[in-house]
Design an enzyme around this catalytic site. Sequence first.
Site, PDB file in Angstrom:
ATOM      1  CE1 TYR A  89      -3.437  -2.745   5.389  1.00 22.54           C
ATOM      2  CE2 TYR A  89      -2.869  -0.441   4.959  1.00 22.54           C
ATOM      3  CZ  TYR A  89      -3.216  -1.704   4.501  1.00 22.54           C
ATOM      4  OH  TYR A  89      -3.333  -1.926   3.151  1.00 22.54           O
ATOM      5  CB  SER A 104      -0.877  -0.004   1.263  1.00 20.08           C
ATOM      6  OG  SER A 104      -1.482   1.256   1.473  1.00 20.08           O
TER       7      SER A 104
END
Length: 261
Positions: free
Chosen positions: A154, A141
């Site tokens: 995360y 990401s």
Amino acid sequence: MPLKDKIVVITGASSGIGKAAAIEFAKKGAKLAIISRRKEKLEELQKSLAQFSTEVLVCPCDVSDKESVKKMSDAVLEKFGKIDILVNNAGFAIYGTVANLTIEQIESQMQTNYFGMIYCTKNFLPILQQQNSGHIVNVASVAASFGLPGIAPYCASKFAMLGFSEGLKHELRGTKIGVTVVSPIMVRTNFFDHESFAKMPKYSPTSLDPKTVANAIIRASESSRLEIIVPGIVRIGVWLKHTIPFVINPIMGAAFRKLQK
């Protein structure tokens, strides 16, 4: 690289990016091992892939469980005898501040997002080395480059994935095994279905269709690059963050704190 009859293993294949990637690889004639915890969702995907007349192996597996991953990898190699492309895509986030998240919630994200990738890589790397061919695609990401409030664990898991991938790529230099990270911005998937995101805005106007990321994964599977950021223009922001962090970090922090409120 022609993908017809190539053996592709995709984790997190039951929905979102993983499902889209399975469809795009199948369109090109690849043979698939689709991996997820939800067997019924995998079987639904298998039925939809029948139109492409390619072999599809359904492998229910929790990638956060190293024993489950070992059984899955054994099943894949028993079926196909080799693999050509490993797509480590499984991952999720729980929204919350570090102060409010439990240790177990933080651990669970690292266990799936990072260690799940480690377990799959470790189980399939020996056959790639034996073949001296193949490619590992790790789906991270843009959060691998930006530490963001509310999803710090995360971000940590994706930072770790990028760092691991870079180190592994150096170790495999001189072989015919590639390692590439795909780092998209927000994607329109079930990522925000977790109850912790209930009060958060779901998607921005710039969010991506899963098919866009799936096509980036296909490009990554034959790329010599370490990281492909999707869309490419976001690489400017990553460059600025690393070049003038004292300017970019306060701006990013302020923007996301405003979003939290």
